[in-house]
Design an enzyme around this catalytic site. Structure first.
Site, PDB file in Angstrom:
ATOM      1  N   HIS A  37      61.771  93.084  37.102  1.00 14.79           N
ATOM      2  CA  HIS A  37      60.546  92.358  37.440  1.00 14.79           C
ATOM      3  C   HIS A  37      59.361  92.905  36.654  1.00 14.79           C
ATOM      4  CE1 HIS A  37      62.110  91.095  41.702  1.00 14.79           C
ATOM      5  NE2 HIS A  37      62.800  90.578  40.709  1.00 14.79           N
ATOM      6  N   SER A  83      64.679  85.855  37.416  1.00 16.96           N
ATOM      7  CA  SER A  83      63.333  86.259  37.801  1.00 16.96           C
ATOM      8  C   SER A  83      62.603  87.080  36.750  1.00 16.96           C
ATOM      9  CB  SER A  83      63.375  87.045  39.107  1.00 16.96           C
ATOM     10  OG  SER A  83      64.167  88.204  38.950  1.00 16.96           O
TER      11      SER A  83
END
Length: 351
Positions: free
Chosen positions: A314, A256
């Site tokens: 992230h 991610s």
């Protein structure tokens, strides 16, 4: 909350729990028909390592408090990130040169031996026809699909390796990023291809496929590859620095961070693109607003110490994407010097 986690770089429990991405996935879809979603990377607490990962009940594991991260490991992580990033972009530059050279030579060969290429398929042997069919199918793919396919394959191979009991210890050592572990550097890269849960893998690959074509068309395949790989390691570095600062060492894995880079890059380059939430097509918003909300959620997670997702990774990935959307063209243009040097070096060796 506008969106929650579909893409997750979450924090796995290192010993007592399995990596499990059992979360609801409100997925976004670009109005042009390409789906988009949120990224997640999973994290494990830094307990004594064991190759026996017991089933989880679905509850996230909190990282242990006051677990110091060795300063040497942080220095190694920073140095590795710098060297890896430079290596990726240098390699992409050389790959671009070789691909361009091969294309020119292929066009010249076709012009010279066009009569051979014009033969009917009936005159060719069976295997040649198979290769030609595969080549035609590959050529028909979009630039994004051509980049997505090998990355998906690498993720599937790593996912299958998690299912081999004899490899469990190796996977924990090299395919999860843990700043307190003895092996720090290469896991920062390999963990970006590692998913333990099928839902985790599906969510990340779904989102990547949604944004891959827009990024690949804008960047080109060589630059896309360099950005994606470098972003994965950079997001791992942000996770390492955050864990070191908060003394909460633990294992992380997932693609991610790199995917957030693609998402942020596309949203920054095309901020007026309209996005909508899957199953809620009437609710639309701009890509620029969407990335701000996602980064705001991750910033809140970092400040408030939320443990379910690796918010630092992230946020690092998103920052890398915005940086490259802003300054990437100028940086990529500086490769010309390396291209000329490599061209001269190659010509010298051929003499």
């Amino acid at each position: 909350m506008l969106m929650s986690r579909a893409l997750c770089r979450s924090w796995l429990p290192q010993v007592a729990r399995r990596c499990h991405a059992n979360v609801n996935v409100p997925i976004l879809r670009i109005n042009s028909g390409h789906p988009a979603a949120r990224s997640c990377r999973q994290i494990h607490s830094n307990r004594k390592q064991s190759s026996n990962l017991k089933p989880t009940t679905g509850e996230p594991a909190a990282a242990e408090q006051n677990t110091p991260v060795p300063v040497n490991n942080v220095i190694k992580a920073v140095a590795f990130t710098g060297a890896f990033t430079v290596g990726c972009f240098a390699g992409a530059t050389i790959l671009e040169y070789e691909n361009t050279r091969s294309l020119i030579l292929e066009k010249a060969r076709q012009a010279r031996f066009g009569w051979w290429q014009s033969r009917s398929l009936a005159d060719r042997d069976y295997w040649t026809q198979i290769k030609q069919d595969i080549r035609r199918h590959w050529d028909s793919l979009t630039p994004g699909d051509k980049m997505f396919a090998p990355i998906l394959l690498c993720n599937l191979v790593a996912f299958a390796m998690w299912r081999v009991p004899a490899l469990k210890s190796t996977m924990i050592t090299y395919f999860t990023s843990n700043p307190a572990a003895k092996v720090v550097c290469w896991p920062m890269f390999l963990s970006t291809f590692s998913h333990y849960s099928a839902m985790h893998l599906f969510a990340n690959m779904y989102v990547m496929h949604s944004f891959a074509n827009a990024a690949a068309v804008s960047l080109g395949k060589e630059q896309f590859l360099a950005v994606y790989l470098s972003a994965g390691v950079f997001s791992s570095l942000m996770s390492v620095l955050y864990k070191a600062a908060t003394s909460q060492a633990g294992m992380s894995l997932g693609a991610s961070g790199a995917i957030m880079t693609l998402l942020a890059y596309v949203c920054t380059q095309y901020p007026d693109t309209q996005l909508s939430i899957l199953f809620l097509p009437a609710l639309t918003f701009s890509a620029g607003a969407g990335i701000k909300v996602l980064m705001g959620i991750d910033f809140a997670g970092v400040v408030m110490g939320w443990k379910f997702f690796d918010h630092a990774a992230h946020l690092g990935g998103a920052m890398f994407g915005i940086f490259w959307a802003t300054y990437g063209a100028q940086i990529w243009a500086k490769r010309i010097g390396l291209l000329n040097y490599y061209h001269d070096l190659r010509r010298t060796k051929q003499k």
